[in-house]
Scaffold this motif. Sequence first.
Motif, PDB file in Angstrom:
ATOM      1  N   MET A   1       0.824  -1.197   0.000  1.00  0.00           N
ATOM      2  CA  MET A   1       0.000   0.000   0.000  1.00  0.00           C
ATOM      3  C   MET A   1       0.865   1.255   0.000  1.00  0.00           C
ATOM      4  O   MET A   1       0.481   2.266  -0.551  1.00  0.00           O
ATOM      5  CB  MET A   1      -0.923  -0.044   1.219  1.00  0.00           C
ATOM      6  CG  MET A   1      -1.891   1.077   1.274  1.00  0.00           C
ATOM      7  SD  MET A   1      -3.032   0.897  -0.091  1.00  0.00           S
ATOM      8  CE  MET A   1      -4.040   2.293   0.136  1.00  0.00           C
ATOM      9  N   ARG A   2       2.012   1.179   0.616  1.00  0.00           N
ATOM     10  CA  ARG A   2       2.909   2.329   0.696  1.00  0.00           C
ATOM     11  C   ARG A   2       3.388   2.744  -0.698  1.00  0.00           C
ATOM     12  O   ARG A   2       3.497   3.918  -0.996  1.00  0.00           O
ATOM     13  CB  ARG A   2       4.102   1.974   1.583  1.00  0.00           C
ATOM     14  CG  ARG A   2       5.102   3.064   1.742  1.00  0.00           C
ATOM     15  CD  ARG A   2       4.646   4.048   2.756  1.00  0.00           C
ATOM     16  NE  ARG A   2       5.698   5.025   2.970  1.00  0.00           N
ATOM     17  CZ  ARG A   2       5.488   6.188   3.494  1.00  0.00           C
ATOM     18  NH1 ARG A   2       4.283   6.506   3.892  1.00  0.00           N
ATOM     19  NH2 ARG A   2       6.465   7.026   3.661  1.00  0.00           N
ATOM     20  N   ILE A   3       3.654   1.762  -1.560  1.00  0.00           N
ATOM     21  CA  ILE A   3       4.126   2.066  -2.910  1.00  0.00           C
ATOM     22  C   ILE A   3       3.033   2.778  -3.705  1.00  0.00           C
ATOM     23  O   ILE A   3       3.300   3.729  -4.423  1.00  0.00           O
ATOM     24  CB  ILE A   3       4.584   0.781  -3.618  1.00  0.00           C
ATOM     25  CG1 ILE A   3       5.812   0.217  -2.904  1.00  0.00           C
ATOM     26  CG2 ILE A   3       4.889   1.046  -5.078  1.00  0.00           C
ATOM     27  CD1 ILE A   3       6.229  -1.139  -3.403  1.00  0.00           C
ATOM     28  N   ASN A   4       1.781   2.354  -3.548  1.00  0.00           N
ATOM     29  CA  ASN A   4       0.683   3.010  -4.258  1.00  0.00           C
ATOM     30  C   ASN A   4       0.518   4.450  -3.795  1.00  0.00           C
ATOM     31  O   ASN A   4       0.225   5.334  -4.593  1.00  0.00           O
ATOM     32  CB  ASN A   4      -0.614   2.252  -4.051  1.00  0.00           C
ATOM     33  CG  ASN A   4      -0.604   0.932  -4.784  1.00  0.00           C
ATOM     34  OD1 ASN A   4       0.137   0.757  -5.731  1.00  0.00           O
ATOM     35  ND2 ASN A   4      -1.424   0.012  -4.335  1.00  0.00           N
ATOM     36  N   TYR A   5       0.699   4.693  -2.501  1.00  0.00           N
ATOM     37  CA  TYR A   5       0.595   6.044  -1.965  1.00  0.00           C
ATOM     38  C   TYR A   5       1.691   6.935  -2.547  1.00  0.00           C
ATOM     39  O   TYR A   5       1.440   8.066  -2.938  1.00  0.00           O
ATOM     40  CB  TYR A   5       0.689   5.998  -0.436  1.00  0.00           C
ATOM     41  CG  TYR A   5       0.563   7.336   0.232  1.00  0.00           C
ATOM     42  CD1 TYR A   5      -0.663   7.999   0.265  1.00  0.00           C
ATOM     43  CD2 TYR A   5       1.653   7.944   0.829  1.00  0.00           C
ATOM     44  CE1 TYR A   5      -0.791   9.226   0.866  1.00  0.00           C
ATOM     45  CE2 TYR A   5       1.543   9.173   1.440  1.00  0.00           C
ATOM     46  CZ  TYR A   5       0.318   9.806   1.459  1.00  0.00           C
ATOM     47  OH  TYR A   5       0.202  11.020   2.050  1.00  0.00           O
ATOM     48  N   ASN A   6       2.891   6.410  -2.632  1.00  0.00           N
ATOM     49  CA  ASN A   6       4.000   7.178  -3.200  1.00  0.00           C
ATOM     50  C   ASN A   6       3.763   7.478  -4.676  1.00  0.00           C
ATOM     51  O   ASN A   6       4.053   8.574  -5.152  1.00  0.00           O
ATOM     52  CB  ASN A   6       5.322   6.435  -3.027  1.00  0.00           C
ATOM     53  CG  ASN A   6       5.798   6.437  -1.594  1.00  0.00           C
ATOM     54  OD1 ASN A   6       5.371   7.251  -0.792  1.00  0.00           O
ATOM     55  ND2 ASN A   6       6.665   5.498  -1.271  1.00  0.00           N
ATOM     56  N   LYS A   7       3.250   6.526  -5.412  1.00  0.00           N
ATOM     57  CA  LYS A   7       2.950   6.751  -6.824  1.00  0.00           C
ATOM     58  C   LYS A   7       1.866   7.807  -6.999  1.00  0.00           C
ATOM     59  O   LYS A   7       1.924   8.627  -7.914  1.00  0.00           O
ATOM     60  CB  LYS A   7       2.512   5.451  -7.495  1.00  0.00           C
ATOM     61  CG  LYS A   7       3.640   4.490  -7.732  1.00  0.00           C
ATOM     62  CD  LYS A   7       3.141   3.245  -8.434  1.00  0.00           C
ATOM     63  CE  LYS A   7       4.250   2.245  -8.633  1.00  0.00           C
ATOM     64  NZ  LYS A   7       3.743   1.020  -9.274  1.00  0.00           N
ATOM     65  N   PHE A   8       0.883   7.793  -6.117  1.00  0.00           N
ATOM     66  CA  PHE A   8      -0.194   8.772  -6.176  1.00  0.00           C
ATOM     67  C   PHE A   8       0.345  10.181  -5.936  1.00  0.00           C
ATOM     68  O   PHE A   8       0.014  11.117  -6.673  1.00  0.00           O
ATOM     69  CB  PHE A   8      -1.280   8.422  -5.153  1.00  0.00           C
ATOM     70  CG  PHE A   8      -2.413   9.396  -5.113  1.00  0.00           C
ATOM     71  CD1 PHE A   8      -3.324   9.461  -6.143  1.00  0.00           C
ATOM     72  CD2 PHE A   8      -2.561  10.262  -4.039  1.00  0.00           C
ATOM     73  CE1 PHE A   8      -4.372  10.357  -6.120  1.00  0.00           C
ATOM     74  CE2 PHE A   8      -3.590  11.164  -3.995  1.00  0.00           C
ATOM     75  CZ  PHE A   8      -4.505  11.214  -5.041  1.00  0.00           C
ATOM     76  N   ILE A   9       1.180  10.329  -4.919  1.00  0.00           N
ATOM     77  CA  ILE A   9       1.762  11.637  -4.618  1.00  0.00           C
ATOM     78  C   ILE A   9       2.651  12.104  -5.770  1.00  0.00           C
ATOM     79  O   ILE A   9       2.613  13.273  -6.170  1.00  0.00           O
ATOM     80  CB  ILE A   9       2.560  11.587  -3.295  1.00  0.00           C
ATOM     81  CG1 ILE A   9       1.628  11.301  -2.123  1.00  0.00           C
ATOM     82  CG2 ILE A   9       3.338  12.870  -3.070  1.00  0.00           C
ATOM     83  CD1 ILE A   9       0.591  12.367  -1.887  1.00  0.00           C
ATOM     84  N   LEU A  10       3.440  11.207  -6.334  1.00  0.00           N
ATOM     85  CA  LEU A  10       4.292  11.563  -7.463  1.00  0.00           C
ATOM     86  C   LEU A  10       3.472  11.999  -8.667  1.00  0.00           C
ATOM     87  O   LEU A  10       3.801  12.973  -9.351  1.00  0.00           O
ATOM     88  CB  LEU A  10       5.186  10.382  -7.838  1.00  0.00           C
ATOM     89  CG  LEU A  10       6.141  10.611  -8.996  1.00  0.00           C
ATOM     90  CD1 LEU A  10       7.149  11.694  -8.647  1.00  0.00           C
ATOM     91  CD2 LEU A  10       6.849   9.331  -9.357  1.00  0.00           C
ATOM     92  N   THR A  11       2.383  11.312  -8.925  1.00  0.00           N
ATOM     93  CA  THR A  11       1.503  11.675 -10.036  1.00  0.00           C
ATOM     94  C   THR A  11       0.908  13.060  -9.825  1.00  0.00           C
ATOM     95  O   THR A  11       0.854  13.868 -10.761  1.00  0.00           O
ATOM     96  CB  THR A  11       0.387  10.640 -10.193  1.00  0.00           C
ATOM     97  OG1 THR A  11       0.970   9.360 -10.401  1.00  0.00           O
ATOM     98  CG2 THR A  11      -0.523  10.969 -11.351  1.00  0.00           C
ATOM     99  N   LEU A  12       0.454  13.351  -8.622  1.00  0.00           N
ATOM    100  CA  LEU A  12      -0.105  14.675  -8.343  1.00  0.00           C
ATOM    101  C   LEU A  12       0.950  15.764  -8.500  1.00  0.00           C
ATOM    102  O   LEU A  12       0.659  16.843  -9.044  1.00  0.00           O
ATOM    103  CB  LEU A  12      -0.680  14.719  -6.925  1.00  0.00           C
ATOM    104  CG  LEU A  12      -2.000  14.000  -6.720  1.00  0.00           C
ATOM    105  CD1 LEU A  12      -2.440  14.113  -5.269  1.00  0.00           C
ATOM    106  CD2 LEU A  12      -3.065  14.551  -7.633  1.00  0.00           C
TER     107      LEU A  12
END
Length: 70
Positions: A1-12
């Motif tokens: 789940m941590r990796i998905n959160y990081n990808k989301f923040i990077l995308t934003l």
Amino acid sequence: MRINYNKFILTLMLFAVSFASFAQLPNPDGPSTGGEDDLPAPINSKIIYLSIAALAFAFYYLRKNKAVKA
């Protein structure tokens, strides 16, 4: 789940940077570069259509993945 959160923040962050990098401010003191087309570039003229397309794609993607997993 941590990796998905990081990808989301990077995308934003990349999304915000792309808006800022393509924005154009008018230059009232500078020389004209080509006639009467010195207006700033509109960023939000089609944002509603882009949002609707993004929601439709997200709905389609989630439906597709839910059907595969079930």
